[in-house]
Write a protein that holds these residues in place. Structure first.
Motif, PDB file in Angstrom:
ATOM      1  N   UNK A 404      -5.578  16.627 -24.010  1.00  0.00           N
ATOM      2  CA  UNK A 404      -6.817  15.867 -24.156  1.00  0.00           C
ATOM      3  C   UNK A 404      -6.517  14.436 -24.601  1.00  0.00           C
ATOM      4  N   UNK A 405      -7.308  13.540 -24.101  1.00  0.00           N
ATOM      5  CA  UNK A 405      -7.023  12.125 -24.322  1.00  0.00           C
ATOM      6  C   UNK A 405      -8.090  11.500 -25.211  1.00  0.00           C
ATOM      7  N   UNK A 406      -7.851  10.277 -25.585  1.00  0.00           N
ATOM      8  CA  UNK A 406      -8.773   9.599 -26.488  1.00  0.00           C
ATOM      9  C   UNK A 406      -9.622   8.568 -25.741  1.00  0.00           C
ATOM     10  N   UNK A 407      -9.278   7.273 -25.877  1.00  0.00           N
ATOM     11  CA  UNK A 407     -10.150   6.204 -25.383  1.00  0.00           C
ATOM     12  C   UNK A 407      -9.922   5.869 -23.919  1.00  0.00           C
ATOM     13  N   UNK A 408      -8.875   6.439 -23.305  1.00  0.00           N
ATOM     14  CA  UNK A 408      -8.607   6.154 -21.893  1.00  0.00           C
ATOM     15  C   UNK A 408      -7.966   7.385 -21.266  1.00  0.00           C
ATOM     16  N   UNK A 409      -8.061   7.469 -19.933  1.00  0.00           N
ATOM     17  CA  UNK A 409      -7.404   8.579 -19.241  1.00  0.00           C
ATOM     18  C   UNK A 409      -6.722   8.019 -18.004  1.00  0.00           C
ATOM     19  N   UNK A 410      -5.696   8.743 -17.561  1.00  0.00           N
ATOM     20  CA  UNK A 410      -4.986   8.313 -16.359  1.00  0.00           C
ATOM     21  C   UNK A 410      -5.189   9.381 -15.295  1.00  0.00           C
ATOM     22  N   UNK A 411      -5.972   9.019 -14.261  1.00  0.00           N
ATOM     23  CA  UNK A 411      -6.185   9.919 -13.132  1.00  0.00           C
ATOM     24  C   UNK A 411      -5.114   9.622 -12.085  1.00  0.00           C
ATOM     25  N   UNK A 412      -4.933  10.561 -11.167  1.00  0.00           N
ATOM     26  CA  UNK A 412      -3.966  10.348 -10.096  1.00  0.00           C
ATOM     27  C   UNK A 412      -4.710  10.140  -8.784  1.00  0.00           C
ATOM     28  N   UNK A 413      -4.296   9.132  -8.020  1.00  0.00           N
ATOM     29  CA  UNK A 413      -4.938   8.869  -6.735  1.00  0.00           C
ATOM     30  C   UNK A 413      -4.528   9.908  -5.690  1.00  0.00           C
ATOM     31  N   UNK A 414      -3.613  10.794  -6.050  1.00  0.00           N
ATOM     32  CA  UNK A 414      -3.214  11.881  -5.143  1.00  0.00           C
ATOM     33  C   UNK A 414      -2.614  11.346  -3.855  1.00  0.00           C
ATOM     34  N   UNK A 415      -3.179  11.776  -2.727  1.00  0.00           N
ATOM     35  CA  UNK A 415      -2.657  11.357  -1.413  1.00  0.00           C
ATOM     36  C   UNK A 415      -3.003   9.893  -1.122  1.00  0.00           C
ATOM     37  N   UNK A 416      -4.006   9.402  -1.788  1.00  0.00           N
ATOM     38  CA  UNK A 416      -4.432   8.022  -1.517  1.00  0.00           C
ATOM     39  C   UNK A 416      -3.508   7.032  -2.227  1.00  0.00           C
ATOM     40  N   UNK A 417      -3.533   5.778  -1.737  1.00  0.00           N
ATOM     41  CA  UNK A 417      -2.744   4.732  -2.391  1.00  0.00           C
ATOM     42  C   UNK A 417      -3.609   4.112  -3.494  1.00  0.00           C
ATOM     43  N   UNK A 418      -3.053   4.073  -4.710  1.00  0.00           N
ATOM     44  CA  UNK A 418      -3.857   3.604  -5.850  1.00  0.00           C
ATOM     45  C   UNK A 418      -4.365   2.173  -5.647  1.00  0.00           C
TER      46      UNK A 418
END
Ligand SMILES: *Cc1c(COP(=O)(O)O)cnc(C)c1O
Length: 515
Positions: A404-418
């Motif tokens: 669990x995270x606090x003030x920010x989170x890092x999602x993954x763009x998966x197959x897409x280019x970030x």
């Protein structure tokens, strides 16, 4: 008015192809984007040649072309320019770690008070109020961070890091420990940490993260030695994860005689709840633009004060402000009612790192913000920063691998280019998150909504994320379509930058610059 109405207008055409009602303005005139002021009405002003100039003749001129415009023309020019870019006043700006916040207007009012405009060379006796503000800000920051002494001089977080590491180096040197030549930094850290250590003359030891995204204690144990000058950490880290083993980490670092440096970029997650000083950190910087809503300075002119524990205070930059002559109590005591403030040089100071006390008008805004929010307001800010990040993360379709995270989170763009995701999000009228960093999440979308956004704005952000998550690569690669400037050729921009003004034409769909 000099504008030709038939030629001058917003050429968006009113269509909303993506159905989200967003179109960035494209103010054009004669097929060209909003002209420079100097391309509007010109008037020649005689400046005369009878002045005895020390400059060579070819560098002097006897007349000058200046734009001649009315106040409304000027106001409209800047309003239009502001509509052709995206800023924190346009909409949400969830840049993880880099933390963009709305800058409240009341702090601008405070900084614009006539009494804030003091000449920095004034005799300290005659600017006691100014010195009091600085002393009280040092005190506020010290109490918020759990630090014993604070310098306000550094003009940005990165500059604060450099000062902090120089102070740490001076401390080691003073103790006959100048041989310590390594600074340990987690691989997920901000690039400025590595740059700071290198600029400070240290060898960088990069520390891998464990499977949960936190400091790997075994790797830390292996990296620590009598060569260790410091470990630099941010907590919560750049994944928004709290380093739960922080007291153990502090012990390990102190056991080998090293110092613990706190990168304050994520302090907004802890305000009023936990203090770096209590966790065992010895030196820290505060990014007042990330934590206390002062304007970003583009690496300066902002403010990046540095706090230290007592042992390091004698090495802080000079001069500092302190209270004297009061009821016998010194700085750090909020109940003191000193009668006088003065400037002084810490005993083993590393010297002056900025003119005077730093960027005074930025510091005034930080002071006003902290004073206005008070203990309760600051604690509320960290609660909302964490709640907003967790709510937004629960609404986005992209995978969020760590928590669990606090003030920010890092999602993954998966197959897409970030980077494509980021460009496309602009078409939905929101600013994208920080992308491709930290590298331990592939296609990182590092997202920090901050405490300033309402639930409905968070929903707008989530809708943008989710709309983009469902789109094909062709659409993403063509983005952005609805912004003033389209996708630029980043390689050419870096390799062959054009450093002088070229008109940006509005006629071409891809918004290419005229050659
Ligand atoms: C922003 C940031 C910095 C640098 O701070 P500036 O005030 O922008 O110079 C350092 N570390 C982290 C983690 C950051 O996010």
């Amino acid at each position: 008015m000099s504008d030709d109405r038939s030629e001058n207008g917003n050429d968006n055409g009113g269509g909303h192809a993506n159905g989200n009602g967003y179109d960035q303005a494209r103010w054009t005139r004669n097929g060209q984007y909003e002209p420079l002021l100097s391309e509007k009405n010109q008037t020649r002003v005689e400046i005369g040649t009878d002045v005895d100039s020390p400059l060579p003749d070819e560098l002097t001129r006897d007349d000058l072309e200046l734009p001649e415009l009315s106040e409304p023309e000027l106001a409209r020019h800047y309003t239009r320019l502001s509509q052709m870019i995206y800023g924190i006043d346009s909409g949400p700006y969830p840049l993880g770690s880099c933390t963009m916040k709305y800058n409240p207007k009341f702090t601008e009012d405070v900084a614009a008070l006539p009494s804030a405009a003091v000449h920095p060379d004034r005799d300290p006796e005659s600017v006691q109020g100014t010195l009091e503000v600085l002393a009280r800000l040092q005190d506020y920051l010290g109490r918020i961070g759990g630090m014993d002494a604070v310098t306000l001089q550094p003009p940005a977080g990165a500059a604060g890091e450099f000062v902090g590491i120089r102070v740490a180096a001076a401390y080691h040197e003073h103790n006959g420990e100048g041989h310590r030549h390594e600074v340990i930094i987690p691989e997920s850290a901000h690039g400025t940490n590595f740059a700071t250590a290198a600029l400070g003359g240290y060898d960088v030891v990069s520390l891998p993260s464990d499977d949960a995204g936190r400091v790997d204690l075994e790797a830390l144990e292996a990296a620590l030695s009598e060569d260790t000058a410091a470990l630099m950490l941010t907590n919560p880290n750049t994944l928004g994860l709290f380093e739960r083993d922080i007291t153990e980490i502090a012990e390990m670092v102190h056991d080998v005689g090293g110092l613990l440096y706190y990168d304050g970029a994520n302090l907004n997650a802890l305000l009023g709840r936990a203090r770096p000083g209590d966790m065992g950190f010895d030196v820290m910087h505060y990014n007042v633009h990330k934590t206390f809503a002062t304007p970003h300075g583009g690496g300066g002119p902002g403010a990046g004060p540095v706090g230290v524990v007592e042992d390091l205070a004698p090495f802080l930059p000079a001069p500092r402000v302190r209270a004297v002559d009061g009821d016998g109590r010194d700085e750090g005591d909020s109940n003191a009612t000193p009668s006088k403030y003065e400037l002084f040089d810490p005993e083993h100071t590393i010297g002056q790192v900025h003119g005077y006390q730093g960027n005074w008008l930025v510091l005034v805004k930080a002071f006003a913000y902290i004073a206005r929010l008070g203990d309760e307001g600051l604690t509320d800010a960290s609660a909302k920063a964490v709640l907003n990040a967790n709510y937004l993360a629960s609404q986005v379709d992209y995978e969020v691998p760590y928590g669990p995270f606090h003030h920010e989170f890092v999602a993954s763009a998966g197959e897409q280019d970030a980077a494509d995701v980021a460009k496309r999000m602009l078409d939905y009228g929101v600013h994208p998150p920080t992308t491709k960093w930290p590298e331990i999440v592939s296609g990182a979308l590092m997202t920090e909504p901050t405490e300033i956004e309402s639930k409905s704005t968070l929903d707008t952000l989530a809708n943008a994320f989710n709309a983009v998550a469902g789109e094909d690569s062709e659409t993403l690669e063509a983005a952005p379509e609805r912004t003033t400037a389209r996708r630029i050729d980043q390689t050419s921009a870096a390799r062959n930058p054009r450093l002088s003004w070229h008109a940006l034409t509005g006629g071409e769909e891809d918004g290419e610059r005229e050659t």
